[in-house]
Design an enzyme around this catalytic site. Sequence first.
Site, PDB file in Angstrom:
ATOM      1  N   ALA A   1       0.846  -1.189   0.000  1.00 40.35           N
ATOM      2  CA  ALA A   1       0.000   0.000   0.000  1.00 40.35           C
ATOM      3  C   ALA A   1       0.884   1.242   0.000  1.00 40.35           C
ATOM      4  O   ALA A   1       2.067   1.178   0.339  1.00 40.35           O
ATOM      5  CB  ALA A   1      -0.917  -0.001   1.221  1.00 40.35           C
TER       6      ALA A   1
ATOM      7  N   GLU B   1      -2.479  -9.104  -0.662  1.00 39.20           N
ATOM      8  CA  GLU B   1      -3.909  -9.181  -0.389  1.00 39.20           C
ATOM      9  C   GLU B   1      -4.739  -9.052  -1.662  1.00 39.20           C
ATOM     10  O   GLU B   1      -5.742  -9.764  -1.829  1.00 39.20           O
ATOM     11  CB  GLU B   1      -4.297  -8.091   0.617  1.00 39.20           C
TER      12      GLU B   1
ATOM     13  N   GLU C   1       3.306  -6.194   7.337  1.00 37.98           N
ATOM     14  CA  GLU C   1       2.726  -5.048   8.067  1.00 37.98           C
ATOM     15  C   GLU C   1       3.261  -4.919   9.486  1.00 37.98           C
ATOM     16  O   GLU C   1       3.317  -3.811  10.037  1.00 37.98           O
ATOM     17  CB  GLU C   1       1.195  -5.171   8.095  1.00 37.98           C
TER      18      GLU C   1
ATOM     19  N   GLY D   1      -0.515  -5.016   0.811  1.00 39.88           N
ATOM     20  CA  GLY D   1      -1.725  -4.879   0.024  1.00 39.88           C
ATOM     21  C   GLY D   1      -1.643  -5.571  -1.319  1.00 39.88           C
ATOM     22  O   GLY D   1      -2.649  -6.036  -1.855  1.00 39.88           O
TER      23      GLY D   1
END
Length: 298
Positions: free
Chosen positions: A104, A151, A171, A148
């Site tokens: 992200a 994901e 993360e 991300g």
Amino acid sequence: MQRVVRSLSRPMATATRLQPATSSTLPRIVRYSSTSASDSYEFIKVSEPRARVGQVTLNRPKALNALSTPLIKELNTALRAFQGTPSIGAIIITGSARAFAAGADIKEMAPLTFSRAYLDSFIENWSELTTSVKKPIIAAVSGHALGGGCELALMCDLIYCTTSANFGQPEIKLGIIPGAGGSQRLTKAIGKAKAMELILTGKSFSGEEAEKWGVAARSYPDHESLMKATLDTAETIASYSRVAVQACKEVVNKSQDLGVRDGVDYERRVFHSLFGSIDQKIGMTAFVEKKKAEWFHE
């Protein structure tokens, strides 16, 4: 096939409705070009590299395709456009040889407060593709697929990757946890023990391991062979009845939410329902007559 259609009192003109539709409300999609991008987008490229196959290529090269709110909005718009295009039967999401998506956008996340993230439902729209897109989505992963990016790949129905692809949920190193489904989907894919180790340590795993563990369906030695295989699979899926393909995706995904007994009952109900489709009659008659099925997608 005409005998099948007449027996169902359906005119052959029905096939006319299956021609590709256009709509001024949908972003323009570039047809049969693996490199051309829609003028509507800044952070993605949209193309149809094969007949009946739509492709979205993440395109923030300087940021290694880091996922930002503007990029996700464009991605969702493009996926909805493909979902609404009758000629498209399968969709591919990919990045570059260097990065599928390296995570992200940290610069966007760093200043957030709890109240702002909570009230704005930050990253909730990242999961839109899992609810709004009924057509199969294949993630073609080369290079980094971290945070991300991992994901996003896990949200897709199928993952193909290079053996050297770099997956992970790091993360913990930022003082946070996965927020777009990583702790849930990764655990379902590889089990609690491996997922717990990866998420608590922030360690990454290779594309070769992804295939071995069941995260990816297949892995390939390089980006070129990955994309060819992904396109071949997408083209194969897109050649079948849209009704049956959507039903297959539905029942497999439902297996993740239901126990085996309830899942089998659900599958059987969907199986029974397909006997009300024209494509079931066409497919079975073509098989008996040793002919190629010409789907009506109805």
